[in-house]
Design a protein around this motif. Sequence first.
Motif, PDB file in Angstrom:
ATOM      1  N   GLN A 240      -3.301   2.832   2.745  1.00 28.44           N
ATOM      2  CA  GLN A 240      -3.761   2.923   4.135  1.00 28.44           C
ATOM      3  C   GLN A 240      -3.961   4.372   4.558  1.00 28.44           C
ATOM      4  O   GLN A 240      -4.940   4.708   5.237  1.00 28.44           O
ATOM      5  N   ILE A 241      -3.033   5.237   4.142  1.00 30.33           N
ATOM      6  CA  ILE A 241      -3.167   6.660   4.484  1.00 30.33           C
ATOM      7  C   ILE A 241      -4.399   7.238   3.806  1.00 30.33           C
ATOM      8  O   ILE A 241      -5.183   7.983   4.419  1.00 30.33           O
ATOM      9  N   GLY A 242      -4.570   6.887   2.513  1.00 29.32           N
ATOM     10  CA  GLY A 242      -5.761   7.362   1.806  1.00 29.32           C
ATOM     11  C   GLY A 242      -7.041   6.874   2.445  1.00 29.32           C
ATOM     12  O   GLY A 242      -7.997   7.652   2.617  1.00 29.32           O
ATOM     13  N   ASP A 243      -7.079   5.600   2.834  1.00 31.54           N
ATOM     14  CA  ASP A 243      -8.271   5.058   3.500  1.00 31.54           C
ATOM     15  C   ASP A 243      -8.559   5.794   4.807  1.00 31.54           C
ATOM     16  O   ASP A 243      -9.713   6.101   5.128  1.00 31.54           O
ATOM     17  N   PHE A 244      -7.486   6.064   5.565  1.00 32.43           N
ATOM     18  CA  PHE A 244      -7.643   6.766   6.842  1.00 32.43           C
ATOM     19  C   PHE A 244      -8.230   8.158   6.635  1.00 32.43           C
ATOM     20  O   PHE A 244      -9.189   8.557   7.320  1.00 32.43           O
ATOM     21  N   LEU A 245      -7.670   8.899   5.671  1.00 36.07           N
ATOM     22  CA  LEU A 245      -8.145  10.261   5.436  1.00 36.07           C
ATOM     23  C   LEU A 245      -9.548  10.266   4.834  1.00 36.07           C
ATOM     24  O   LEU A 245     -10.366  11.133   5.169  1.00 36.07           O
ATOM     25  N   ILE A 246      -9.831   9.311   3.959  1.00 30.09           N
ATOM     26  CA  ILE A 246     -11.170   9.240   3.362  1.00 30.09           C
ATOM     27  C   ILE A 246     -12.217   8.920   4.417  1.00 30.09           C
ATOM     28  O   ILE A 246     -13.284   9.539   4.471  1.00 30.09           O
ATOM     29  N   PHE A 247     -11.912   7.941   5.274  1.00 24.10           N
ATOM     30  CA  PHE A 247     -12.851   7.595   6.344  1.00 24.10           C
ATOM     31  C   PHE A 247     -13.110   8.795   7.255  1.00 24.10           C
ATOM     32  O   PHE A 247     -14.254   9.093   7.619  1.00 24.10           O
ATOM     33  N   LEU A 248     -12.028   9.487   7.608  1.00 28.42           N
ATOM     34  CA  LEU A 248     -12.169  10.635   8.499  1.00 28.42           C
ATOM     35  C   LEU A 248     -12.949  11.754   7.831  1.00 28.42           C
ATOM     36  O   LEU A 248     -13.858  12.357   8.440  1.00 28.42           O
ATOM     37  N   SER A 249     -12.631  12.048   6.568  1.00 26.91           N
ATOM     38  CA  SER A 249     -13.307  13.149   5.877  1.00 26.91           C
ATOM     39  C   SER A 249     -14.786  12.824   5.646  1.00 26.91           C
ATOM     40  O   SER A 249     -15.643  13.708   5.783  1.00 26.91           O
ATOM     41  N   MET A 250     -15.084  11.570   5.301  1.00 25.76           N
ATOM     42  CA  MET A 250     -16.478  11.197   5.097  1.00 25.76           C
ATOM     43  C   MET A 250     -17.260  11.282   6.401  1.00 25.76           C
ATOM     44  O   MET A 250     -18.417  11.726   6.424  1.00 25.76           O
ATOM     45  N   VAL A 283     -19.940  20.792   1.878  1.00 21.72           N
ATOM     46  CA  VAL A 283     -19.345  19.456   1.848  1.00 21.72           C
ATOM     47  C   VAL A 283     -18.246  19.406   0.792  1.00 21.72           C
ATOM     48  O   VAL A 283     -17.190  18.794   0.998  1.00 21.72           O
ATOM     49  N   LEU A 284     -18.510  20.065  -0.336  1.00 24.37           N
ATOM     50  CA  LEU A 284     -17.505  20.122  -1.392  1.00 24.37           C
ATOM     51  C   LEU A 284     -16.217  20.762  -0.877  1.00 24.37           C
ATOM     52  O   LEU A 284     -15.108  20.256  -1.130  1.00 24.37           O
ATOM     53  N   VAL A 285     -16.367  21.858  -0.149  1.00 19.64           N
ATOM     54  CA  VAL A 285     -15.187  22.534   0.414  1.00 19.64           C
ATOM     55  C   VAL A 285     -14.421  21.589   1.323  1.00 19.64           C
ATOM     56  O   VAL A 285     -13.185  21.490   1.267  1.00 19.64           O
ATOM     57  N   LEU A 286     -15.155  20.868   2.156  1.00 21.31           N
ATOM     58  CA  LEU A 286     -14.489  19.950   3.084  1.00 21.31           C
ATOM     59  C   LEU A 286     -13.765  18.835   2.333  1.00 21.31           C
ATOM     60  O   LEU A 286     -12.626  18.489   2.665  1.00 21.31           O
ATOM     61  N   LEU A 287     -14.435  18.272   1.319  1.00 26.77           N
ATOM     62  CA  LEU A 287     -13.814  17.173   0.573  1.00 26.77           C
ATOM     63  C   LEU A 287     -12.540  17.639  -0.130  1.00 26.77           C
ATOM     64  O   LEU A 287     -11.517  16.961  -0.112  1.00 26.77           O
ATOM     65  N   ILE A 288     -12.620  18.820  -0.761  1.00 26.87           N
ATOM     66  CA  ILE A 288     -11.426  19.335  -1.443  1.00 26.87           C
ATOM     67  C   ILE A 288     -10.312  19.583  -0.438  1.00 26.87           C
ATOM     68  O   ILE A 288      -9.141  19.290  -0.688  1.00 26.87           O
ATOM     69  N   ALA A 289     -10.695  20.114   0.724  1.00 25.95           N
ATOM     70  CA  ALA A 289      -9.688  20.418   1.744  1.00 25.95           C
ATOM     71  C   ALA A 289      -9.050  19.158   2.305  1.00 25.95           C
ATOM     72  O   ALA A 289      -7.885  19.163   2.704  1.00 25.95           O
ATOM     73  N   SER A 290      -9.818  18.062   2.353  1.00 26.78           N
ATOM     74  CA  SER A 290      -9.325  16.855   3.028  1.00 26.78           C
ATOM     75  C   SER A 290      -8.545  15.924   2.122  1.00 26.78           C
ATOM     76  O   SER A 290      -7.936  14.974   2.594  1.00 26.78           O
ATOM     77  N   ILE A 291      -8.576  16.179   0.798  1.00 25.96           N
ATOM     78  CA  ILE A 291      -7.912  15.256  -0.119  1.00 25.96           C
ATOM     79  C   ILE A 291      -6.458  15.664  -0.298  1.00 25.96           C
ATOM     80  O   ILE A 291      -6.166  16.784  -0.717  1.00 25.96           O
ATOM     81  N   PRO A 292      -5.512  14.781  -0.006  1.00 32.08           N
ATOM     82  CA  PRO A 292      -4.094  15.077  -0.285  1.00 32.08           C
ATOM     83  C   PRO A 292      -3.839  14.939  -1.783  1.00 32.08           C
ATOM     84  O   PRO A 292      -3.310  13.938  -2.257  1.00 32.08           O
ATOM     85  N   VAL A 293      -4.245  15.981  -2.526  1.00 31.65           N
ATOM     86  CA  VAL A 293      -4.271  15.904  -3.981  1.00 31.65           C
ATOM     87  C   VAL A 293      -2.934  15.465  -4.558  1.00 31.65           C
ATOM     88  O   VAL A 293      -2.857  14.641  -5.461  1.00 31.65           O
ATOM     89  N   ALA A 294      -1.860  16.023  -4.033  1.00 27.86           N
ATOM     90  CA  ALA A 294      -0.553  15.808  -4.650  1.00 27.86           C
ATOM     91  C   ALA A 294       0.194  14.597  -4.103  1.00 27.86           C
ATOM     92  O   ALA A 294       1.293  14.316  -4.567  1.00 27.86           O
TER      93      ALA A 294
END
Length: 859
Positions: A240-250, A283-294
């Motif tokens: 759910q957290i991933g979906d929320f952040l993905i929707f927001l970042s997209m 857009v790449l910068v934004l996507l990298i910044a918005s992904i909770p990689v860890a």
Amino acid sequence: MSTTQPASRNRSDNSPDLEREELDVVFQQLQTSPQGLTSTEAASRLAQYGRNELEDHQLSDLQKFLRYFWGPIPWMIEAAALLSALIGHWPDFGIIMGLLIYNAGSGFWQERKASNALAALKAGMAPRARVLRNGQFASIDAAEVVPGDIIRIKLGEVLAADVRFIAGDYISIDQAALTGESLPVSKKVGDSGYSGSIARKGEMTAVVIGTGNKTFFGRTASLVAAAGTEASHSQKAVGQIGDFLIFLSMSLAFVLMGVEFYRQVVLRDDWHLEELVNILRMVLVLLIASIPVAMPTVITVTNALGALALSRKKAIVSRLEAIEELAGVDILCSDKTGTLTKNQLSLGEPILFATTDPQEVIRGGALASKRDDDDPIDLAVIAGLQQPDILDQYQLQKFVPFDPVSKRTEATLTDSQGTSWKFTKGAPQVIIELCHLDPDTQHRGEQSVLDLASRGMRALGVAQSSDDGKSWTFLGILSLLDPPRDDSQETIRRAQEHGLGVKMITGDDVAIGSEICRQLGMGTHLQPASDLFTKEMDMSHLPESITACVERADGFGRVFPEHKYGIVKALQDRGHVVAMTGDGVNDAPALKQADCGVAVSGATDAARAAADLILTEPGLSTIVDAIDEARKIFERIINYVLFRVTMTLDIMFVVVLSTIIFGFSPLTPVMIVFLALLDDVPIMTIAYDNTLLPPKPVRWNMRRLLLISSFMGLLSIVQTFGLLLIGEEWITNPDWMARISLNHDQLQTIIFLQLVAGGHLLLFVMRSRGAFFMPPWPALPLFSAIVGTQILAVLMCGFGWFVTPIHWKLIGLVWLYMLAWMVLLDLVKQVIYRKISNHENGRPPWYKRFLHSRSAGRK
């Protein structure tokens, strides 16, 4: 008594049923004989049939590793890497893929260590079997037993496989863990026995007819293990957290692309392909910044390290997600025998009838026992003798063991003078009837039995005869009690203080369970399970009246294994998160249904396969310690998630707002990569962090989590964007601040420093529910990792490593700015928690249960 029968053995229509065929047919079908197998034949059959153990359909190491590359968050990382490759930014591609592989490798390694701990535990529990090989009996690993082997089973041993008994006088086996039969079953030549049963009396030889998953034990376990389970609460929450952040970042990415496409392409007549490439880079910068990689790795590592900590407390976690389930448990249904009690019968004060010497009653009971037997009642009676050597004065002539029909034992002995005696002990009503007492004495005996039952004690009548059993003298009544464990009362008190309700589950009578509950400080309102659940009742759809009764009860007596599932389901229907203990195959459905199934010490393989938590030591304290540890682990995960969502919102909105308003990105791609490294890699040490023990069960509450992180994220955006506005004003009016010049490249470095340092200061704020400077303080690994990160970030900005250098005075000013905001954020956080707590405490209990059931779901 349960009437559960074993399922039919998997076979073709023309093959014989080895459980029912004549022994000659069994030997012929298995190509064996009473002389057993040779080592060569056994090795050949081991290769043919496989090892005598449950097949564990686990994923391969490669499959486990590849799982870390699948899911919403890994997909976003992989998309960013692909985008880097498409536009030719190979250094960015290499660093992003390095991060992804590091996350997968770290999570896989920690999960593998936890799995190895469980494997080591199972290896240490491997049973043995005495097998006739090459004409001689030898003790071998039970996993190497094969069909056609001849094995010998004696008192106290566990049947290593499904067998047919072929020789011997008598054996009594306890198969309650498999069939639910409450009493040991007597077997004779030709009868069958099931893997996992325990020999209680006697000794016999048997031929093996089924091993591994082909046994009744294995088929039952396989059915439970194959049952589908939904994703855990933790997996759902992370999704759910991933979906929320993905929707927001997209969404923000589309806004950014639209604005930049309009600026760079629509408004310009001389646009080039390079402009489109630059838009893709942004857009790449934004996507990298918005992904909770860890995030997946931090949660996995925290759970894995927690699992290792639990293993040191003698609790083995069979799946990492169970830790989150365990943290939310608010009701623990605990076995009585061996968990709350010592599982060691002790002798109370005898009630005297035809004698005035208590030791005479105990002596009579001891003489009616078998000293070389392992029967717990016999051992308790013999242990009550002040002078055990008095038994040596008698010579045993004949012994009749206890059976469910006569309900008594009887021994014929000769004393040192050559006089013949008979002694008997057993059910008081049987012994009283045997002695033909007068009405008053009979009434006194029956009343004594009732009094003992009301105090939770078992009763044994004892009588003797000197005329070959023609007349009997009623010596008295022995009282037996399985006393509570020394630590049980303190453990119950500690559990109740931590918001954990403990309900006793026992197969004993309600009176016995109530007395133990009274001694332990638990509620004494026990319900007979057989009165609540009927055979016709659908356990998956229980009426509300039944679930309400189950919720109100303090425990349950006369419980059969099939009742446990109903108890779990009823409590879950009332909105509770339930942990259930069990040890038998028939307990497996209840262990599987429970939010956290607990296999107690000595449980069968099938129970351990269905359980989430496996105890290696008896007692309830181990479970309560595990729940406390799980709550701390869960708090660490929540602290990280709150921090990560807040920081992600900060980075996303600052990048988009700065690009739209000021026309430049506040972070370069290199800065984004280092931001991920400096923020996420050290943050993994949060798995070692100190945390307060939550006083109540903790669960995922997405509404509360997103509310807090969104509000704190908004303030963090104000903090970062405020610094950006100050920088823009500084660039426009270079003389208004300390005569230090500033350009946009240096402003990017300032924002980079603020996000790196401010992010970790924000973690210090979010890891505590109170003031950040109050205990528990950060653990040394976390504190050291953050300090090291900040030193590196300051040196990068001061000396210009991979970024544009800035003046040391600017670095100091940025730190003062962040420290001031840290205090402000901490004050706001405390106000938010106080408001939420007051709001939730004002709600009625039924509404809280409704929220919990919605946020937690069911397993």
